[in-house]
Design a protein around this motif. Structure first.
Motif, short mmCIF file in Angstrom:
data_model
loop_
_atom_site.label_atom_id
_atom_site.label_comp_id
_atom_site.label_asym_id
_atom_site.label_seq_id
_atom_site.Cartn_x
_atom_site.Cartn_y
_atom_site.Cartn_z
N THR A 112 -20.11 9.98 -20.83
CA THR A 112 -19.68 8.94 -20.51
C THR A 112 -19.09 8.01 -21.75
OG1 THR A 112 -22.05 8.26 -20.67
CG2 THR A 112 -21.65 8.50 -18.54
N ALA A 113 -19.51 8.60 -22.38
CA ALA A 113 -19.11 7.14 -24.29
C ALA A 113 -20.48 5.81 -23.55
CB ALA A 113 -18.14 7.65 -24.50
N GLY A 114 -20.78 5.66 -22.32
CA GLY A 114 -21.42 4.23 -22.32
C GLY A 114 -20.94 3.46 -21.64
N ALA A 115 -19.87 3.93 -21.35
CA ALA A 115 -19.34 3.25 -19.95
C ALA A 115 -19.93 3.20 -19.16
CB ALA A 115 -17.53 3.43 -20.06
N PRO A 116 -18.93 2.53 -18.32
CA PRO A 116 -18.96 1.10 -17.90
C PRO A 116 -19.72 -0.18 -18.79
CG PRO A 116 -19.78 1.08 -15.97
CD PRO A 116 -20.01 2.13 -16.33
N TYR A 117 -19.58 -1.08 -19.65
CA TYR A 117 -20.58 -2.15 -20.53
C TYR A 117 -21.98 -0.69 -20.74
CZ TYR A 117 -17.60 -4.59 -17.74
OH TYR A 117 -15.55 -5.34 -16.95
N ASN A 118 -22.18 -0.12 -21.06
CA ASN A 118 -22.89 0.33 -21.93
C ASN A 118 -24.36 0.43 -20.68
OD1 ASN A 118 -22.41 0.63 -24.12
ND2 ASN A 118 -22.68 -1.35 -25.13
N SER A 119 -23.57 0.75 -19.28
CA SER A 119 -25.06 1.00 -18.18
C SER A 119 -25.21 2.66 -17.34
CB SER A 119 -24.06 0.63 -16.83
OG SER A 119 -23.09 1.47 -16.45
#
Length: 85
Positions: A73-80
């Motif tokens: 996810t690479a931290g997406a969305p909004y590092n969630s």
């Protein structure tokens, strides 16, 4: 993951505890060592490698969990999807 590894880690500790020669414990009893001294000077040093093994296995599995979330996810969305402590 903690509960998944707990049984495996427990088996490692049990194996090390069962590997302690009874003659060492009996010799310490004859020498007059109390239970705390037996644990501190005989039992703990003999099971210390189990702590090293369990720490290595726990850390390596922790890195696997972190790596999987970041890779997908690479931290997406909004590092969630970032692993939080």
């Amino acid at each position: 993951m903690t509960w998944q590894m707990s049984g495996y880690i427990m088996i490692i500790y049990i194996a090390y505890i069962q590997g302690i020669p009874r003659s060492l414990v009996e010799a310490s009893e004859i020498d007059g060592a109390n239970s705390f001294e037996r644990f501190r000077y005989i039992i703990f040093p003999l099971i210390a490698p189990a702590f090293t093994v369990s720490m290595f296995l726990t850390l390596s599995n922790s890195f696997k969990i972190f790596d999987q979330n970041v890779a997908l996810t690479a931290g997406a969305p909004y590092n969630s999807t970032v692993v939080k402590e």
